[in-house]
Motif scaffolding. Structure first.
Motif, PDB file in Angstrom:
ATOM      1  N   UNK A   1       0.554  -0.464  -0.342  1.00  0.00           N
ATOM      2  CA  UNK A   1       0.023  -0.076  -0.218  1.00  0.00           C
ATOM      3  C   UNK A   1       0.899   0.743  -0.291  1.00  0.00           C
ATOM      4  N   UNK A   2       2.229   1.214   0.648  1.00  0.00           N
ATOM      5  CA  UNK A   2       2.925   2.288   1.225  1.00  0.00           C
ATOM      6  C   UNK A   2       3.449   3.134  -0.554  1.00  0.00           C
ATOM      7  N   UNK A   3       3.779   1.468  -1.494  1.00  0.00           N
ATOM      8  CA  UNK A   3       4.697   2.070  -3.045  1.00  0.00           C
ATOM      9  C   UNK A   3       3.229   1.679  -4.055  1.00  0.00           C
ATOM     10  N   UNK A   4       1.935   1.658  -3.631  1.00  0.00           N
ATOM     11  CA  UNK A   4       0.898   1.537  -4.145  1.00  0.00           C
ATOM     12  C   UNK A   4       0.624   3.639  -3.857  1.00  0.00           C
ATOM     13  N   UNK A   5       0.864   3.958  -2.721  1.00  0.00           N
ATOM     14  CA  UNK A   5       0.595   5.637  -3.091  1.00  0.00           C
ATOM     15  C   UNK A   5       1.573   6.153  -3.348  1.00  0.00           C
ATOM     16  N   UNK A   6       2.823   5.565  -3.272  1.00  0.00           N
ATOM     17  CA  UNK A   6       3.808   7.248  -3.252  1.00  0.00           C
ATOM     18  C   UNK A   6       4.078   7.086  -4.332  1.00  0.00           C
ATOM     19  N   UNK A   7       3.973   6.137  -5.514  1.00  0.00           N
ATOM     20  CA  UNK A   7       3.571   5.071  -7.525  1.00  0.00           C
ATOM     21  C   UNK A   7       2.369   6.144  -7.515  1.00  0.00           C
ATOM     22  N   UNK A   8       1.347   6.299  -7.324  1.00  0.00           N
ATOM     23  CA  UNK A   8       0.467   7.637  -7.523  1.00  0.00           C
ATOM     24  C   UNK A   8       0.729   8.679  -7.165  1.00  0.00           C
ATOM     25  N   UNK A   9       1.498   9.328  -6.257  1.00  0.00           N
ATOM     26  CA  UNK A   9       2.000  10.817  -6.181  1.00  0.00           C
ATOM     27  C   UNK A   9       2.809  10.681  -7.279  1.00  0.00           C
ATOM     28  N   UNK A  10       3.762  10.018  -7.514  1.00  0.00           N
ATOM     29  CA  UNK A  10       4.757  10.416  -8.243  1.00  0.00           C
ATOM     30  C   UNK A  10       4.045  10.662  -9.595  1.00  0.00           C
ATOM     31  N   UNK A  11       3.474   9.515 -10.154  1.00  0.00           N
ATOM     32  CA  UNK A  11       2.278   9.214 -10.804  1.00  0.00           C
ATOM     33  C   UNK A  11       1.195  10.836 -11.741  1.00  0.00           C
ATOM     34  N   UNK A  12       0.835  11.170 -10.394  1.00  0.00           N
ATOM     35  CA  UNK A  12       0.034  12.283 -10.595  1.00  0.00           C
ATOM     36  C   UNK A  12       0.239  13.693 -11.430  1.00  0.00           C
ATOM     37  N   UNK A  13       1.742  13.297 -10.365  1.00  0.00           N
ATOM     38  CA  UNK A  13       3.046  14.843 -10.666  1.00  0.00           C
ATOM     39  C   UNK A  13       2.775  14.717 -12.485  1.00  0.00           C
ATOM     40  N   UNK A  14       3.731  13.550 -13.136  1.00  0.00           N
ATOM     41  CA  UNK A  14       4.541  13.517 -14.100  1.00  0.00           C
ATOM     42  C   UNK A  14       2.768  13.890 -15.068  1.00  0.00           C
ATOM     43  N   UNK A  15       2.154  13.004 -14.852  1.00  0.00           N
ATOM     44  CA  UNK A  15       0.953  12.850 -15.845  1.00  0.00           C
ATOM     45  C   UNK A  15       0.165  14.202 -15.693  1.00  0.00           C
ATOM     46  N   UNK A  16      -0.242  14.832 -14.674  1.00  0.00           N
ATOM     47  CA  UNK A  16      -1.010  16.157 -14.913  1.00  0.00           C
ATOM     48  C   UNK A  16      -0.199  17.084 -15.742  1.00  0.00           C
ATOM     49  N   UNK A  17       0.978  17.093 -15.559  1.00  0.00           N
ATOM     50  CA  UNK A  17       1.624  18.003 -16.086  1.00  0.00           C
ATOM     51  C   UNK A  17       1.600  17.723 -17.814  1.00  0.00           C
ATOM     52  N   UNK A  18       1.329  16.686 -18.299  1.00  0.00           N
ATOM     53  CA  UNK A  18       1.328  16.454 -19.815  1.00  0.00           C
ATOM     54  C   UNK A  18       0.224  16.275 -20.167  1.00  0.00           C
ATOM     55  N   UNK A  19      -1.525  16.415 -19.109  1.00  0.00           N
ATOM     56  CA  UNK A  19      -2.199  16.873 -19.660  1.00  0.00           C
ATOM     57  C   UNK A  19      -2.867  18.215 -19.973  1.00  0.00           C
ATOM     58  N   UNK A  20      -2.202  19.036 -18.746  1.00  0.00           N
ATOM     59  CA  UNK A  20      -2.562  20.366 -18.832  1.00  0.00           C
ATOM     60  C   UNK A  20      -1.673  20.991 -19.948  1.00  0.00           C
ATOM     61  N   UNK A  21      -0.288  20.143 -21.361  1.00  0.00           N
ATOM     62  CA  UNK A  21       0.080  20.411 -22.222  1.00  0.00           C
ATOM     63  C   UNK A  21      -0.961  20.190 -23.179  1.00  0.00           C
ATOM     64  N   UNK A  22      -1.307  19.259 -22.869  1.00  0.00           N
ATOM     65  CA  UNK A  22      -2.078  17.991 -24.203  1.00  0.00           C
ATOM     66  C   UNK A  22      -4.578  19.206 -23.854  1.00  0.00           C
ATOM     67  N   UNK A  23      -4.283  19.215 -22.675  1.00  0.00           N
ATOM     68  CA  UNK A  23      -6.052  19.765 -22.550  1.00  0.00           C
ATOM     69  C   UNK A  23      -5.738  21.808 -22.297  1.00  0.00           C
TER      70      UNK A  23
END
Length: 468
Positions: free
Chosen positions: A446-468
């Motif tokens: 669960x700790x690994x899941x949360x950490x991966x979620x936080x890392x993913x959010x930063x990267x994916x959101x940055x790309x999403x703001x560029x696309x949308x």
């Protein structure tokens, strides 16, 4: 002339290896063909993607789909038989305490501790409740136990059949030694992993998460990976297949941007793979081996080129392999272990996880701290997106099912991509890791899941703001 195939020595490639007519050179060439042919078969089965019947898949996927179609509704009875025998066999061994030979198939399959016996018992109870449609909705609902019984297991049974029986072509005939030697410096520097894990990464990325995990589990059991390395590989590279990624994109309504969707997932996975091994809990795992010592040596002598050493190590491994009959027998034992040991666990853990997601506010409570972060990242409909992301811990497909009702396409893009890069989901990957000898518990997952979620959010959101 040097005996290139002496199993007690490190292999050495001489300049006359291909030209000499000595018996040793003939053996060397025969083992070279053995390495090339069987490794090519492994690559064709597990790694090379191609277009088939309107979707991107791999040869293993085609074989799985074909067997699934042949089995049809009969797979339900196969599943019930596997789960029932698994539980009753373990219960009989625990109660009767027969004198089983160490290392025998029966002992390996059914001599389990009380925790796994309880898990098998839950799995058996759940499967019969779902089949008979008797019991609480929490268990028998189409969106809880029905997902496991009707959607997941009918795929996993034929997938495991072909994957386990053909896995030696990928792992045991020299391919891992060859690619591992060539890529060892890159993987050590970027991911703190041995080079042979490159094959794990490829088989997971292009094949399926469960395939990569099966490779990792076997390599750890053989002491080619340390506990730390196996934990990193299992929780970092076990990405779902390209085909399933497209299913998620289509379900959540962003398949019109699939190329950007998949490239974003690839970028996020790469960044997470660099960060995760360097932070707890993965960085705290010890470099201890299953057998007590490492069986891996990826050092390259200064007098040989990297390519020469890679070829020699691959050929020597291919030469050391027993007959195909013995390889098949060992793989069949592994297949029984996966069927009787894992399928009931998936039923027990997966059904409970999906039940919590469907019928309780647990995931809403867990998602509460995530809402301010999503709002700070300027993600529309943050309150709806947060629970969908947390539900990914129960099952990878849940975020897509919940997130498809979100109006903002950008938010759906983020939720869908994040569900793939989170990796840890208890209905399959988490259950497989817990069943393995890799020492990771539910809290660490669960700790690994949360950490991966936080890392993913930063990267994916940055790309999403560029696309949308």
């Amino acid at each position: 002339m040097t005996n290139y195939l002496d199993k007690s020595q490190q292999p050495i490639l001489g300049n006359d290896a291909f030209d000499s007519e000595t018996p040793q050179a003939e053996q060397w060439r025969a083992s070279m063909w053995k390495f090339l042919l069987f490794s090519a078969l492994g690559i064709a089965l597990f790694i090379i993607p191609f277009q088939w019947d309107g979707k991107v898949t791999i040869l293993l996927g085609v074989l799985t789909d074909t067997l699934q179609a042949i089995l049809g509704g009969f797979v339900v009875y196969i599943t019930m038989a596997i789960v029932t025998i698994s539980c009753l066999g373990a219960l009989a061994v625990k109660v009767l305490k027969p004198n089983l030979q160490e290392g025998s198939l029966v002992k390996n399959l059914f001599d389990v501790d009380w925790f796994w016996l309880t898990t098998r018992l839950l799995g058996m109870v759940f499967v019969w409740m779902i089949y008979l449609q008797v019991g609480p909705e929490f268990i028998i609902n189409r969106n809880t136990g029905g997902v496991i019984f009707e959607d997941l297991i009918p795929i996993l049974i034929p997938l495991f059949f072909f994957a386990i029986l053909s896995l030696p072509f990928l792992t045991d005939f020299g391919l891992m030694e060859f690619l591992g030697t060539l890529s060892s410096k890159i993987f050590v520097k970027l991911f703190k992993l041995p080079g042979r894990s490159a094959v794990d990464a490829m088989s997971s990325w292009f094949g399926a998460a469960s395939i990569g995990l099966l490779v990792t589990m076997q390599e750890y059991d053989k002491s080619f990976y340390s506990q730390r390395e196996a934990a990193i590989i299992a929780t970092t590279f076990s990405v779902t297949s390209i085909a399933f990624t497209y299913v998620v994109a289509k379900t959540i309504g962003v398949d019109n941007n699939f190329v950007y969707f998949y490239l974003t997932i690839a970028l996020t996975g790469f960044i997470a793979a660099i960060i995760m091994p360097r932070i707890p809990p993965l960085s705290l795992k010890p470099d201890t081996y299953h057998s007590g010592k490492s069986m891996l040596d990826e050092g390259i002598p200064t007098e040989y080129t990297t390519y020469q050493w890679a070829v020699n190590r691959a050929v020597t491994r291919a030469h050391s392999m027993p007959s195909l009959g013995q390889v098949f027998k060992r793989s069949l034992n592994n297949l029984f272990d996966i069927y009787f040991g894992l399928i009931p666990v998936i039923f027990a853990i997966g059904t409970i996880g999906l039940g919590l997601a469907e019928y309780t506010p647990v995931f809403n409570w867990l998602a509460t701290p995530l809402v301010p972060l999503l709002e700070w990242l300027q993600i529309p409909e943050a309150a709806k997106a947060a629970p969908a992301m947390i539900m990914g811990f129960a099952d990878m497909y849940l975020p897509a099912l919940v997130g498809k009702s979100i109006e903002s396409e950008m938010t759906r893009f983020i939720v869908g991509a994040c569900s793939i890069t989170q990796i840890i989901y208890m209905s399959e990957v988490g259950a497989l890791i817990l069943k393995s000898n890799i020492k990771l518990n539910v809290l660490e997952l669960f700790m690994i899941f949360i950490l991966r979620t936080l890392i993913s959010l930063v990267v994916i959101t940055s790309v999403a703001h560029l696309l949308y």
